[in-house]
Design a protein around this motif. Structure first.
Motif, PDB file in Angstrom:
ATOM      1  N   ASN A  54      -7.948  -4.136   1.918  1.00 22.58           N
ATOM      2  CA  ASN A  54      -6.834  -5.080   2.042  1.00 22.58           C
ATOM      3  C   ASN A  54      -6.855  -5.805   3.385  1.00 22.58           C
ATOM      4  N   SER A  76       4.018   3.735   3.364  1.00 21.26           N
ATOM      5  CA  SER A  76       3.779   2.544   2.557  1.00 21.26           C
ATOM      6  C   SER A  76       4.197   1.320   3.347  1.00 21.26           C
ATOM      7  N   ASN A  77       3.912   0.172   2.787  1.00 18.38           N
ATOM      8  CA  ASN A  77       4.311  -1.075   3.424  1.00 18.38           C
ATOM      9  C   ASN A  77       5.831  -1.148   3.574  1.00 18.38           C
ATOM     10  N   ASP A  95      -7.449   7.037   3.987  1.00 19.48           N
ATOM     11  CA  ASP A  95      -7.704   5.963   3.019  1.00 19.48           C
ATOM     12  C   ASP A  95      -9.018   6.228   2.288  1.00 19.48           C
ATOM     13  N   PHE A 114       0.851  -1.192   0.000  1.00 18.60           N
ATOM     14  CA  PHE A 114       0.000   0.000   0.000  1.00 18.60           C
ATOM     15  C   PHE A 114       0.882   1.236   0.000  1.00 18.60           C
ATOM     16  N   GLU A 123      -8.743   1.382  -0.255  1.00 15.34           N
ATOM     17  CA  GLU A 123      -7.860   0.284  -0.658  1.00 15.34           C
ATOM     18  C   GLU A 123      -7.248  -0.441   0.538  1.00 15.34           C
ATOM     19  N   ILE A 124      -6.688   0.321   1.479  1.00 19.68           N
ATOM     20  CA  ILE A 124      -6.051  -0.307   2.646  1.00 19.68           C
ATOM     21  C   ILE A 124      -7.111  -0.983   3.499  1.00 19.68           C
ATOM     22  N   VAL A 179      -6.087   4.296  10.874  1.00 21.19           N
ATOM     23  CA  VAL A 179      -6.563   4.341   9.488  1.00 21.19           C
ATOM     24  C   VAL A 179      -8.073   4.521   9.471  1.00 21.19           C
TER      25      VAL A 179
END
Length: 187
Positions: free
Chosen positions: A107, A25-26, A99, A11, A103-104, A71
């Protein structure tokens, strides 16, 4: 919701942290412990109590090598506005990820598709990017950061001590178990 022992998906997102907008990000958590703390929305009721409780334990988590990311499907701009207008939220110094595309949230399988909001979901990710702890609660049920810290300590202990497991209500320094045939039926 079979995410335990699975690797998080890649992400990239914008976040608000310490008065600045940052990109996360990851890649930022590779080799580190992390908490992803999903909540429905900014400017609500239970959410600020949970986020403040987590903020009260953030220094302890950092001292254990754990980074925290809250988040929601709000934007990072909304997080900034909330941070600047709420004394409760103003004490947060961990990253607040926006977000808005979901998307996150998708996920981690905590999206309420009919509302575009996240469920209350907590995920502890190990240094390999693998989910070791997850908790999902109903809308009106707030989470307890003290219990989250206990679970993280247990997850870190188990990772650092192969062949050992932590029994119910285990606290750091207490006895653990070494699963074996000899224990079957004796506990």
């Amino acid at each position: 919701m079979a995410l335990i022992n699975t690797e998080i998906k890649p992400f990239k997102a914008s976040a608000f942290k310490n008065g600045e907008f940052i990109e996360v990000s990851n890649k930022d958590i590779e080799g580190k412990w992390a908490v992803f703390f999903f909540y429905p929305a900014d400017f609500t009721f239970v959410c600020p109590t949970e986020l403040a409780d987590l903020a009260d334990h953030y220094e302890e988590l950092k001292s254990r090598g754990v980074e925290v990311f809250s988040v929601s499907t709000d934007t990072h701009f909304t997080h900034k506005a909330w941070h600047e207008t709420s004394d409760t939220i103003g004490k947060i110094s961990y990253a607040m990820i926006g977000d808005p595309t979901g998307e996150i949230t998708r996920n981690f399988d905590v999206m309420r598709e009919d509302q575009g909001l996240a469920n209350r979901g907590t995920f502890v990710v190990d240094p390999d990017g693998v989910i070791q702890v997850m908790e999902i609660t109903a809308e009106g049920v707030g989470r307890d950061a003290k219990e989250l810290v206990r679970k993280i300590k247990a997850a870190q202990y188990v990772r650092d001590n192969p062949g050992q497991v932590c029994p119910a209500a285990w606290k750091e320094g207490e006895d653990t178990l070494a699963p074996s045939l000899d224990l079957v039926g004796k506990i």
